[in-house]
Motif scaffolding. Structure first.
Motif, PDB file in Angstrom:
ATOM      1  N   GLU A 115      -6.527   3.599   5.753  1.00 25.54           N
ATOM      2  CA  GLU A 115      -5.287   2.928   6.149  1.00 25.54           C
ATOM      3  C   GLU A 115      -4.471   3.778   7.117  1.00 25.54           C
ATOM      4  O   GLU A 115      -3.810   3.241   8.003  1.00 25.54           O
ATOM      5  CB  GLU A 115      -4.466   2.615   4.909  1.00 25.54           C
ATOM      6  N   ALA A 141     -18.704  -6.529   7.822  1.00 25.18           N
ATOM      7  CA  ALA A 141     -17.711  -5.768   7.064  1.00 25.18           C
ATOM      8  C   ALA A 141     -17.374  -4.486   7.803  1.00 25.18           C
ATOM      9  O   ALA A 141     -18.193  -3.950   8.548  1.00 25.18           O
ATOM     10  CB  ALA A 141     -18.232  -5.447   5.672  1.00 25.18           C
ATOM     11  N   ILE A 142     -16.160  -4.011   7.600  1.00 22.41           N
ATOM     12  CA  ILE A 142     -15.724  -2.731   8.139  1.00 22.41           C
ATOM     13  C   ILE A 142     -14.827  -2.081   7.099  1.00 22.41           C
ATOM     14  O   ILE A 142     -14.069  -2.765   6.410  1.00 22.41           O
ATOM     15  CB  ILE A 142     -14.995  -2.889   9.492  1.00 22.41           C
ATOM     16  N   ARG A 143     -14.959  -0.779   6.981  1.00 17.30           N
ATOM     17  CA  ARG A 143     -14.114  -0.013   6.058  1.00 17.30           C
ATOM     18  C   ARG A 143     -13.506   1.138   6.837  1.00 17.30           C
ATOM     19  O   ARG A 143     -14.186   1.816   7.598  1.00 17.30           O
ATOM     20  CB  ARG A 143     -14.956   0.525   4.913  1.00 17.30           C
ATOM     21  N   PHE A 144     -12.192   1.330   6.645  1.00 19.05           N
ATOM     22  CA  PHE A 144     -11.509   2.417   7.338  1.00 19.05           C
ATOM     23  C   PHE A 144     -10.317   2.868   6.517  1.00 19.05           C
ATOM     24  O   PHE A 144      -9.874   2.173   5.605  1.00 19.05           O
ATOM     25  CB  PHE A 144     -11.068   1.988   8.747  1.00 19.05           C
ATOM     26  N   ASP A 196      -4.461   4.392   1.403  1.00 14.44           N
ATOM     27  CA  ASP A 196      -5.530   3.586   0.813  1.00 14.44           C
ATOM     28  C   ASP A 196      -6.697   3.397   1.784  1.00 14.44           C
ATOM     29  O   ASP A 196      -6.584   3.677   2.975  1.00 14.44           O
ATOM     30  CB  ASP A 196      -4.992   2.209   0.403  1.00 14.44           C
ATOM     31  N   GLN A 197      -7.790   2.891   1.261  1.00 10.94           N
ATOM     32  CA  GLN A 197      -8.935   2.493   2.073  1.00 10.94           C
ATOM     33  C   GLN A 197      -8.856   0.983   2.272  1.00 10.94           C
ATOM     34  O   GLN A 197      -8.495   0.254   1.350  1.00 10.94           O
ATOM     35  CB  GLN A 197     -10.256   2.854   1.375  1.00 10.94           C
ATOM     36  N   VAL A 198      -9.216   0.507   3.460  1.00  6.74           N
ATOM     37  CA  VAL A 198      -9.158  -0.918   3.788  1.00  6.74           C
ATOM     38  C   VAL A 198     -10.572  -1.399   4.064  1.00  6.74           C
ATOM     39  O   VAL A 198     -11.336  -0.732   4.769  1.00  6.74           O
ATOM     40  CB  VAL A 198      -8.281  -1.161   5.040  1.00  6.74           C
ATOM     41  N   MET A 199     -10.913  -2.557   3.509  1.00  2.42           N
ATOM     42  CA  MET A 199     -12.205  -3.155   3.781  1.00  2.42           C
ATOM     43  C   MET A 199     -11.975  -4.599   4.174  1.00  2.42           C
ATOM     44  O   MET A 199     -11.354  -5.356   3.435  1.00  2.42           O
ATOM     45  CB  MET A 199     -13.107  -3.069   2.559  1.00  2.42           C
ATOM     46  N   MET A 200     -12.447  -4.963   5.367  1.00  6.69           N
ATOM     47  CA  MET A 200     -12.328  -6.334   5.847  1.00  6.69           C
ATOM     48  C   MET A 200     -13.732  -6.921   5.922  1.00  6.69           C
ATOM     49  O   MET A 200     -14.642  -6.304   6.472  1.00  6.69           O
ATOM     50  CB  MET A 200     -11.662  -6.365   7.229  1.00  6.69           C
ATOM     51  N   ILE A 201     -13.906  -8.119   5.352  1.00 10.11           N
ATOM     52  CA  ILE A 201     -15.207  -8.769   5.297  1.00 10.11           C
ATOM     53  C   ILE A 201     -15.055 -10.183   5.837  1.00 10.11           C
ATOM     54  O   ILE A 201     -14.131 -10.900   5.466  1.00 10.11           O
ATOM     55  CB  ILE A 201     -15.736  -8.806   3.848  1.00 10.11           C
ATOM     56  N   THR A 258       0.841  -1.191   0.000  1.00  3.66           N
ATOM     57  CA  THR A 258       0.000   0.000   0.000  1.00  3.66           C
ATOM     58  C   THR A 258       0.880   1.245   0.000  1.00  3.66           C
ATOM     59  O   THR A 258       2.084   1.159   0.214  1.00  3.66           O
ATOM     60  CB  THR A 258      -0.916   0.035   1.237  1.00  3.66           C
TER      61      THR A 258
END
Length: 170
Positions: free
Chosen positions: A151, A146-149, A135-140, A131
């Motif tokens: 970096e 899911a969560i988006r936050f 960047d944007q991080v998305m964990m599913i 990275t």
């Protein structure tokens, strides 16, 4: 990198019906290639060290290139052209832990490997991505959580740190 049903990694070669194409990496011969394992270790080599094979060949088992332990598998492969500042490796584990480490910490890796992330018992490294820190991080999860936050919400840590909670699993 191809994952077959047994979880064994194969570099290059033809796919079998039961194989799944996991990653397709375009790189140059003199780039470094970092192999990250489920045990949190990292190995390093040059792309030209991967044996050349014909288009119809079955490929080379990754255990022939790396000194892996019995239950250890390769969970991520990253190629690096240069180790510039401002580039990071973002890692995530099975239990939802996430870690961001500067790329420069992986410039010198012993042939026997180094610890890339300290894992808790029954945890394993699942993926690693390069990275740029913004960047944007998305964990599913498997269950659809899911969560988006951003970096940059995750602070940069040393090579052997364990990381921080990325998502809480039930």
């Amino acid at each position: 990198k191809v994952q077959n049903r047994g979880g064994k990694g194969v570099i290059g070669g033809a796919l079998k019906e039961e194989d799944i194409l996991d990653d397709f990496i375009v790189t140059y011969n003199h780039d470094d290639i970092l192999y990250f394992t489920t045990a949190g270790r990292v190995f390093k080599g040059k792309v030209y060290e991967i044996p050349l094979a014909s288009r119809q060949a079955k490929g080379t088992a990754i255990v022939n290139l790396l000194n892996l332990e019995a239950e250890e598998r390769v969970s991520g492969v990253v190629t690096i052209a240069d180790y510039r500042r401002g580039k990071y490796l973002l890692m995530a584990t099975k239990t939802g832990t996430i870690k961001k480490t500067e790329l420069r910490f992986f410039k010198k890796v012993r042939k026997s490997g180094l610890i890339a992330i300290r894992l808790h018992e029954k945890d394993e490294l699942r993926w690693v991505k390069v990275t740029n820190g913004t960047d944007q991080v998305m964990m599913i999860t498997k269950m659809g959580q899911a969560i988006r936050f951003a970096e940059n919400d995750v602070r940069s840590m040393g090579r052997t740190a364990a990381g921080v909670r990325g998502i809480k699993l039930r």
